[in-house]
Structure formats: structure tokens, C-alpha cells
Design a protein around this motif. Structure first.
Motif, mmCIF file in Angstrom:
data_model
loop_
_atom_site.group_PDB
_atom_site.id
_atom_site.type_symbol
_atom_site.label_atom_id
_atom_site.label_comp_id
_atom_site.label_asym_id
_atom_site.label_seq_id
_atom_site.Cartn_x
_atom_site.Cartn_y
_atom_site.Cartn_z
ATOM 1 N N LYS A 30 0.826 -1.211 0.000
ATOM 2 C CA LYS A 30 0.000 0.000 0.000
ATOM 3 C C LYS A 30 0.862 1.264 0.000
ATOM 4 O O LYS A 30 0.430 2.307 -0.481
ATOM 5 C CB LYS A 30 -0.954 -0.021 1.187
ATOM 6 N N ALA A 37 -2.242 -1.733 -5.012
ATOM 7 C CA ALA A 37 -3.145 -1.972 -3.878
ATOM 8 C C ALA A 37 -4.563 -1.507 -4.213
ATOM 9 O O ALA A 37 -5.545 -2.191 -3.890
ATOM 10 C CB ALA A 37 -2.618 -1.275 -2.633
ATOM 11 N N MET A 55 -4.830 4.772 0.349
ATOM 12 C CA MET A 55 -3.995 3.578 0.525
ATOM 13 C C MET A 55 -3.012 3.770 1.673
ATOM 14 O O MET A 55 -2.771 2.856 2.459
ATOM 15 C CB MET A 55 -3.244 3.236 -0.762
#
Length: 134
Positions: A30, A37, A55
């Protein structure tokens, strides 16, 4: 300490460390590759349009939970959260299990033993005492 009890503590520690390692890699994704992600969230969780900031926030929250988990702190909640995270991840990949020999779908089956490990660790959390914070 009895030999059998020591074996249990070492086994639970190894499960905790290896589950942490896998979950940490997914969390780091992330931060390192937020586009990837975001695509995972869109494909498997049906949540589209997540940007880098989102994220990063999700990654930070996961990282806090994972750090609590790896040190064995607030086990009911941290182990439960890891079990929940991985359970959602495992079940959201349902389509891949129906076509195991297409693409890389066979790799998704590795989620099941890890889910069992997360469940075992949650059930046995009171016995997981090696290198934990009380």
C-alpha cells in the motif's frame, strides 16, 4: 516449563511471525505500490477509485494492528483483526478457487492454510506467550 508447553509456545511464535511477515508484505504494498493496492481493492473488494492517500491511511491502520499483533499485545483484538483481515481476503478471492488452473489462481489456495493458522492463533492466543507484551 514442560517440554510440551515449550513446543507449543515456539510453534505459536513461529505462526505469529510468519503470518506477520505475509501481512506486512501486503501492507507495505500500500505504501510502495499504491496503484497496485488500489487495483486489488477494486477487483476483490469492489471498492473503486481509491487514491494514494487512502492507501496510505489504510496501510498505516494495518501497520498499527500488525505491530500490536507481532508483539502479542491486546491479543483478542489484534489477533482477531488479523484473522478478520485475512478471512475477508481469502473469501473475496472466491472466483479464483473455481478456476484453479487459470493464470496464477493456484497460488490463491495458499490462503487457506494461512487462514487456518490465523484461526488457530486466535483460539490459542492465551497460550501464545513467547516474546509477547502483557
Amino acid at each position: 516449563m514442560a517440554l510440551q508447553e515449550n513446543k507449543l509456545h515456539i510453534s505459536l511464535l513461529l505462526i505469529r511471525l510468519t503470518v506477520f511477515l505475509v501481512m506486512l508484505m501486503w501492507t507495505l504494498d500500500k505504501f510502495i505500490n499504491p496503484e497496485h493496492a488500489a487495483k486489488v481493492y477494486e477487483k476483490f473488494y469492489f471498492i473503486a477509485g481509491l487514491g494514494h492517500l487512502t492507501m496510505y491511511v489504510i496501510g498505516c491502520a494495518e501497520l498499527v494492528v500488525l505491530l500490536l499483533f507481532v508483539v502479542g499485545y491486546m491479543k483478542k483484538y489484534s489477533y482477531g483483526a488479523v484473522l478478520f483481515f485475512h478471512g475477508v481476503s481469502t473469501f473475496s478471492s472466491f472466483k479464483q478457487y473455481l478456476h484453479p488452473f487459470e493464470g496464477a489462481n493456484l497460488l490463491f489456495f495458499a490462503a487457506w492454510p494461512m487462514l487456518a493458522a490465523c484461526l488457530a492463533l486466535f483460539i490459542l492466543r492465551d497460550s501464545d506467550k513467547k516474546f509477547t507484551v502483557n
